[in-house]
Design a protein around this motif. Sequence first.
Motif, PDB file in Angstrom:
ATOM      1  N   UNK A   1       0.827  -1.212   0.000  1.00 36.81           N
ATOM      2  CA  UNK A   1       0.000   0.000   0.000  1.00 36.81           C
ATOM      3  C   UNK A   1       0.857   1.256   0.000  1.00 36.81           C
ATOM      4  N   UNK A   2       1.892   1.269   0.830  1.00 41.77           N
ATOM      5  CA  UNK A   2       2.760   2.444   0.923  1.00 41.77           C
ATOM      6  C   UNK A   2       3.430   2.739  -0.412  1.00 41.77           C
ATOM      7  N   UNK A   3       3.928   1.696  -1.092  1.00 41.22           N
ATOM      8  CA  UNK A   3       4.589   1.889  -2.379  1.00 41.22           C
ATOM      9  C   UNK A   3       3.622   2.411  -3.443  1.00 41.22           C
ATOM     10  N   UNK A   4       2.424   1.858  -3.471  1.00 38.73           N
ATOM     11  CA  UNK A   4       1.442   2.284  -4.473  1.00 38.73           C
ATOM     12  C   UNK A   4       1.004   3.725  -4.233  1.00 38.73           C
ATOM     13  N   UNK A   5       0.774   4.074  -2.975  1.00 38.24           N
ATOM     14  CA  UNK A   5       0.360   5.443  -2.665  1.00 38.24           C
ATOM     15  C   UNK A   5       1.479   6.441  -2.918  1.00 38.24           C
ATOM     16  N   UNK A   6       2.715   6.036  -2.646  1.00 32.05           N
ATOM     17  CA  UNK A   6       3.856   6.917  -2.911  1.00 32.05           C
ATOM     18  C   UNK A   6       3.933   7.252  -4.403  1.00 32.05           C
ATOM     19  N   UNK A   7       3.781   6.246  -5.238  1.00 31.91           N
ATOM     20  CA  UNK A   7       3.823   6.473  -6.680  1.00 31.91           C
ATOM     21  C   UNK A   7       2.612   7.281  -7.149  1.00 31.91           C
ATOM     22  N   UNK A   8       1.464   7.001  -6.573  1.00 31.30           N
ATOM     23  CA  UNK A   8       0.213   7.639  -6.989  1.00 31.30           C
ATOM     24  C   UNK A   8       0.175   9.114  -6.597  1.00 31.30           C
TER      25      UNK A   8
END
Length: 533
Positions: A123-130
């Motif tokens: 989740x953290x990685x996806x939100x960081x990119x998003x």
Amino acid sequence: MNQGKIHSEISNGEISIGIELGSTRIKTVAIDTNFETIGSGYFEWENEFKDGYWTYSINDVWIGLQKSYKSMTDDIESKYNVTIKKVKSLGISGMMHGYLAFDKNDDLLVPFRTWRNSYTEEAANKLRDYFQFNIPERWSIAHLYQAILNEEQHVKDIQFITTLAGYIHWYLTEQKVLGVGDASGMFPIDQNTKKYDQEKLNQFDELIKDKQFEWDIESVLPKVLTAGTNAGCLTEQGAKLLDPTNNLEPGVPLCPPEGDAGTGMVATNSVEKKKGNISAGTSAFAMLVLDQPLSKVHPEIDIVTTPSGDLVAMVHTNNCTSDINAWVNLFEETFEVMGVEVDKNQLYERLFNHTQHADERNGNLLSYGYISGENITKINKGIPIFLRPTDSQFNLANFMKTHIMSAFSTLKIGVDILKEEEKVLIDSFVVHGGIFKTEEIAQRILGAALNSSVEVLKTANDGGAWGMAILARYMVNNDSQLPLNQYLEENIFGQQEGSVIQPSEKDVEEYEQFITEYKKGLEIERKASQFIR
């Protein structure tokens, strides 16, 4: 201030109280009108790893809160022979981040998930990119989004999510609010509005639109308040929750609940731009108030705020003193087996001071005190490891110094990113935390690690709870409407002296050699963590 004066202030309800729910201790501090601590109390507790999550029992939260408060009132009564009934102001602080989710009946949907959990990496990685903004694994929004990705059933029933401090404050005042510093560890903050970033709120709603939840993200987050704002009053039920003896009268005004990072900044007078502070305990974090945004997103650096909403670069490590504490407990047990009583504080002091006999390479020993995972060094699951080659000098001095140096290693790696990649100038840090209780030892080692002067203030032992009491006082005692940094400087810290240590070139060089070997050995930690259940 003399005894009679303090007695009068307590009787007349002129004191302020700060309570901080830390990772190993719930501490309560009462201060007088001169901002001096006149009474303190605490309750010791520990997190537990249960059903795959680091958590604390909600029952323990309330038991601990009440016992910590009572410990403080007992201290007051023993010193001044007076019972606390009226209070000028009150503030609640707690560990930042984590996940407390409630339904429409105000029932907790899943056990409290603390900042220590690192299962939210996806989740953290996806939100960081998003978002194109760093969302660490500890942040509340990462916990929520991971629950959505995992299709957890409770998510559809969410009505409110908050932090530990926000939860306690809500039950004491019926107000679902949060100080901006603590809120900045839930969801990104807009520097202009000092509220949640509206663009990112909209982006998140768009991201989860296909789930068709009956809630949107802004509706389930607590309202954001800045320091100095009135955040509600202690209700009759809240007074009973805090003080079951019914001595404490309701109606006490509360300041916005804050995170332990924010109260640490207040306690060390580090809320002004270009100032830095470090809090070291179970976890450790270095905070630097920025005068401009960072040039790019760094997964290792949190962007949070001061209690007033100013931009802060935060280097947070999940691990610091826990492994040291475990070894000291083992030494204490050894004494008990031998039938020898030993004072725990003295044991720490003797062991820390003995590190002065360590050799330059610490006997070629290495330690990784990772009780839990660590984002900065890419360790998904922690397992403490101690390494001693066959040609090492394995003695007590080298052993203890290795562990203290290890406790600051991950913090150094993060701070070095700010120094080397962002060219942030950091000449000095003000520090607080239990590891600095023994004079000079940990302070000198940390100075060598960061190649900067390190200052310990005389108020450091009272830590975040004292900082929270100051924030509570600021709310009711700032008639001239001074900004928080100016209020602290003019009223509290202007004449205060601390103990400052400047590292020697030899100490800095020694630590650089250590961190080189430490980084090489991280692969051992990564491999080992794959084999634990």
